[in-house]
Design a protein around this motif. Sequence first.
Motif, PDB file in Angstrom:
ATOM      1  N   ALA A 117       0.768  -1.106   0.156  1.00  0.00           N
ATOM      2  CA  ALA A 117      -0.307  -0.025  -0.121  1.00  0.00           C
ATOM      3  C   ALA A 117       1.321   1.157   0.641  1.00  0.00           C
ATOM      4  CB  ALA A 117      -1.064   0.089   0.983  1.00  0.00           C
ATOM      5  N   SER A 118       0.460   1.986  -0.850  1.00  0.00           N
ATOM      6  CA  SER A 118       1.488   3.583  -1.233  1.00  0.00           C
ATOM      7  C   SER A 118       0.654   4.608  -2.043  1.00  0.00           C
ATOM      8  CB  SER A 118       2.854   2.889  -1.858  1.00  0.00           C
ATOM      9  OG  SER A 118       4.007   4.275  -2.101  1.00  0.00           O
ATOM     10  N   GLY A 119      -0.367   4.555  -1.143  1.00  0.00           N
ATOM     11  CA  GLY A 119      -1.062   6.086  -1.971  1.00  0.00           C
ATOM     12  C   GLY A 119      -2.104   5.254  -2.843  1.00  0.00           C
ATOM     13  N   CYS A 120      -2.561   6.293  -4.012  1.00  0.00           N
ATOM     14  CA  CYS A 120      -3.305   5.894  -4.644  1.00  0.00           C
ATOM     15  C   CYS A 120      -3.477   4.945  -5.481  1.00  0.00           C
ATOM     16  CB  CYS A 120      -3.939   7.044  -5.311  1.00  0.00           C
ATOM     17  SG  CYS A 120      -4.785   6.392  -7.363  1.00  0.00           S
ATOM     18  N   PHE A 121      -4.021   3.549  -5.603  1.00  0.00           N
ATOM     19  CA  PHE A 121      -3.703   2.557  -5.698  1.00  0.00           C
ATOM     20  C   PHE A 121      -3.458   2.845  -7.964  1.00  0.00           C
ATOM     21  CE2 PHE A 121      -8.414   0.825  -4.949  1.00  0.00           C
ATOM     22  CZ  PHE A 121      -8.716   1.737  -5.570  1.00  0.00           C
ATOM     23  N   TRP A 122      -4.121   3.702  -8.228  1.00  0.00           N
ATOM     24  CA  TRP A 122      -3.885   3.899  -9.301  1.00  0.00           C
ATOM     25  C   TRP A 122      -2.350   3.821 -10.115  1.00  0.00           C
ATOM     26  CZ3 TRP A 122      -7.762   8.017 -10.400  1.00  0.00           C
ATOM     27  CH2 TRP A 122      -9.629   7.964  -9.452  1.00  0.00           C
ATOM     28  N   CYS A 123      -1.748   4.796  -9.125  1.00  0.00           N
ATOM     29  CA  CYS A 123      -0.093   4.738  -9.041  1.00  0.00           C
ATOM     30  C   CYS A 123       0.302   3.605  -8.893  1.00  0.00           C
ATOM     31  CB  CYS A 123      -0.216   5.902  -8.552  1.00  0.00           C
ATOM     32  SG  CYS A 123      -0.948   7.587  -8.249  1.00  0.00           S
ATOM     33  N   VAL A 124       0.088   3.361  -8.041  1.00  0.00           N
ATOM     34  CA  VAL A 124       1.423   2.211  -7.860  1.00  0.00           C
ATOM     35  C   VAL A 124       1.156   0.620  -8.751  1.00  0.00           C
ATOM     36  CG1 VAL A 124       1.392   0.688  -5.566  1.00  0.00           C
ATOM     37  CG2 VAL A 124       0.656   2.533  -5.115  1.00  0.00           C
ATOM     38  N   GLU A 125      -0.173   0.794  -8.759  1.00  0.00           N
ATOM     39  CA  GLU A 125      -0.166  -0.647  -9.922  1.00  0.00           C
ATOM     40  C   GLU A 125       0.321  -0.653 -11.226  1.00  0.00           C
ATOM     41  OE1 GLU A 125      -4.517  -2.771 -11.862  1.00  0.00           O
ATOM     42  OE2 GLU A 125      -4.221  -0.117 -12.152  1.00  0.00           O
TER      43      GLU A 125
ATOM     44  N   ASN B 218      -6.552  -1.900 -13.806  1.00  0.00           N
ATOM     45  CA  ASN B 218      -5.952  -0.426 -15.184  1.00  0.00           C
ATOM     46  C   ASN B 218      -6.126   0.537 -15.851  1.00  0.00           C
ATOM     47  OD1 ASN B 218      -4.075  -3.103 -16.202  1.00  0.00           O
ATOM     48  ND2 ASN B 218      -6.191  -3.778 -16.283  1.00  0.00           N
ATOM     49  N   TYR B 219      -6.596   1.470 -13.932  1.00  0.00           N
ATOM     50  CA  TYR B 219      -7.137   2.703 -14.644  1.00  0.00           C
ATOM     51  C   TYR B 219      -6.265   3.684 -15.127  1.00  0.00           C
ATOM     52  CZ  TYR B 219     -10.449   6.097 -13.183  1.00  0.00           C
ATOM     53  OH  TYR B 219     -11.233   7.651 -13.954  1.00  0.00           O
ATOM     54  N   GLU B 220      -4.929   3.432 -15.426  1.00  0.00           N
ATOM     55  CA  GLU B 220      -4.343   4.584 -15.607  1.00  0.00           C
ATOM     56  C   GLU B 220      -3.820   4.323 -16.836  1.00  0.00           C
ATOM     57  OE1 GLU B 220       0.712   6.091 -14.886  1.00  0.00           O
ATOM     58  OE2 GLU B 220      -0.082   5.687 -13.426  1.00  0.00           O
ATOM     59  N   ARG B 221      -3.626   2.811 -16.785  1.00  0.00           N
ATOM     60  CA  ARG B 221      -3.570   2.681 -18.603  1.00  0.00           C
ATOM     61  C   ARG B 221      -4.534   3.137 -19.798  1.00  0.00           C
ATOM     62  NH1 ARG B 221      -4.757  -1.451 -21.382  1.00  0.00           N
ATOM     63  NH2 ARG B 221      -5.065  -2.895 -19.310  1.00  0.00           N
ATOM     64  N   LEU B 222      -5.967   3.056 -19.436  1.00  0.00           N
ATOM     65  CA  LEU B 222      -7.309   3.103 -19.630  1.00  0.00           C
ATOM     66  C   LEU B 222      -7.674   4.792 -19.544  1.00  0.00           C
ATOM     67  CD1 LEU B 222      -9.075   0.272 -17.959  1.00  0.00           C
ATOM     68  CD2 LEU B 222      -8.138  -0.100 -20.330  1.00  0.00           C
ATOM     69  N   HIS B 223      -7.357   5.327 -19.068  1.00  0.00           N
ATOM     70  CA  HIS B 223      -7.918   6.823 -19.110  1.00  0.00           C
ATOM     71  C   HIS B 223      -6.557   7.611 -18.525  1.00  0.00           C
ATOM     72  CE1 HIS B 223     -11.576   5.307 -18.066  1.00  0.00           C
ATOM     73  NE2 HIS B 223     -11.251   4.709 -17.260  1.00  0.00           N
ATOM     74  N   PRO B 224      -5.139   7.884 -19.664  1.00  0.00           N
ATOM     75  CA  PRO B 224      -4.438   8.779 -19.709  1.00  0.00           C
ATOM     76  C   PRO B 224      -5.054   9.840 -19.710  1.00  0.00           C
ATOM     77  CG  PRO B 224      -4.435   7.955 -21.962  1.00  0.00           C
ATOM     78  CD  PRO B 224      -5.225   6.877 -20.862  1.00  0.00           C
TER      79      PRO B 224
ATOM     80  N   ARG C  92      -2.922  12.531 -15.328  1.00  0.00           N
ATOM     81  CA  ARG C  92      -1.892  13.206 -16.072  1.00  0.00           C
ATOM     82  C   ARG C  92      -1.139  14.321 -14.823  1.00  0.00           C
ATOM     83  NH1 ARG C  92      -5.342  15.456 -19.143  1.00  0.00           N
ATOM     84  NH2 ARG C  92      -5.602  17.707 -17.926  1.00  0.00           N
ATOM     85  N   ASN C  93      -1.876  14.772 -13.900  1.00  0.00           N
ATOM     86  CA  ASN C  93      -1.216  14.901 -13.260  1.00  0.00           C
ATOM     87  C   ASN C  93       0.236  15.144 -11.764  1.00  0.00           C
ATOM     88  OD1 ASN C  93      -1.884  17.866 -15.040  1.00  0.00           O
ATOM     89  ND2 ASN C  93      -4.344  18.195 -13.885  1.00  0.00           N
ATOM     90  N   VAL C  94      -0.317  13.689 -11.540  1.00  0.00           N
ATOM     91  CA  VAL C  94      -0.424  12.917 -10.533  1.00  0.00           C
ATOM     92  C   VAL C  94       0.359  11.251 -10.481  1.00  0.00           C
ATOM     93  CG1 VAL C  94      -0.760  11.835  -8.146  1.00  0.00           C
ATOM     94  CG2 VAL C  94      -1.700  14.235  -8.734  1.00  0.00           C
TER      95      VAL C  94
ATOM     96  N   PRO D 287       3.250  11.136 -13.326  1.00  0.00           N
ATOM     97  CA  PRO D 287       4.892  11.830 -13.498  1.00  0.00           C
ATOM     98  C   PRO D 287       5.383  10.567 -11.960  1.00  0.00           C
ATOM     99  CG  PRO D 287       3.077  13.861 -13.673  1.00  0.00           C
ATOM    100  CD  PRO D 287       2.427  12.876 -13.672  1.00  0.00           C
ATOM    101  N   ARG D 288       4.531  10.572 -11.302  1.00  0.00           N
ATOM    102  CA  ARG D 288       5.697   9.273 -11.113  1.00  0.00           C
ATOM    103  C   ARG D 288       5.854   8.678 -10.483  1.00  0.00           C
ATOM    104  NH1 ARG D 288       2.235   6.201  -5.375  1.00  0.00           N
ATOM    105  NH2 ARG D 288       3.559   5.190  -4.798  1.00  0.00           N
ATOM    106  N   LEU D 289       5.304   7.798 -12.168  1.00  0.00           N
ATOM    107  CA  LEU D 289       5.386   6.579 -13.117  1.00  0.00           C
ATOM    108  C   LEU D 289       6.846   6.766 -13.029  1.00  0.00           C
ATOM    109  CD1 LEU D 289       5.263   3.872 -13.765  1.00  0.00           C
ATOM    110  CD2 LEU D 289       3.774   4.311 -15.476  1.00  0.00           C
ATOM    111  N   ASN D 290       7.061   7.822 -13.799  1.00  0.00           N
ATOM    112  CA  ASN D 290       7.923   8.636 -14.977  1.00  0.00           C
ATOM    113  C   ASN D 290       9.262   8.867 -13.683  1.00  0.00           C
ATOM    114  OD1 ASN D 290       6.680   8.477 -17.539  1.00  0.00           O
ATOM    115  ND2 ASN D 290       6.207  10.378 -17.433  1.00  0.00           N
TER     116      ASN D 290
END
Length: 220
Positions: A49-57, A184-190, A196-198, A201-204
Amino acid sequence: MKNILSILIITLCFSCHNQAQINPKQQAVINAEPVVVPMEDGKARAYFASGCFWCVEAIYESVKGVEEVISGYSGGFTENPTYEASNTGKTGHAEAVEVIYNPNEVSFSTLVDVYFGSQDPTQVNGQGPDRGSQYRSIIFYQNDEQKRIIQAKKEALAKKLDAKIAAEVYPFQKFWKAEDYHQNYERLHPNQGYIRNVSIPRLNRFKAKFPELLKDDQKH
């Protein structure tokens, strides 16, 4: 009188914001024996667990040896948690991910490195703009060896940063899969604003920090 009133207000605020963690049911989760998830088809499972699961996934899915990552809830005392219930901070759960990986390609130890290297490890009760116990940092262990690895890395990082590391260390109990629309929220909703804003950038930032851990199609 003012001092007494101030103390009462501070105590009340602290209680409201930490209700999940000080609940006796939550303490029972922390003190429980860890549940071991058996390997299946040569694949192991780890939980973070590390904040929003969209990011961590998205972060874990970029790592070599990781087959799949599922968003969900873990670490609490409430049965069948939902997104709405988790967001109240009263379920004890944090947004978490189940990482399905090939231990011949990536070790649990490396997954812990990914964990600490992809967040602000000193932020308490949240990550980035997401605040609350449902966004707190937790690493789950399934046996004594995993617990030893986690604690050793946590202590080394605390020494390196000369700071207290916020991540809690819990015995794994159960993972509850989140609603389908979270997967797969980040991949499906770029183009979604938060993504886009959180999230991106965290992934990058993670990719720039650990290029040697990335899958070939993530090296760009």
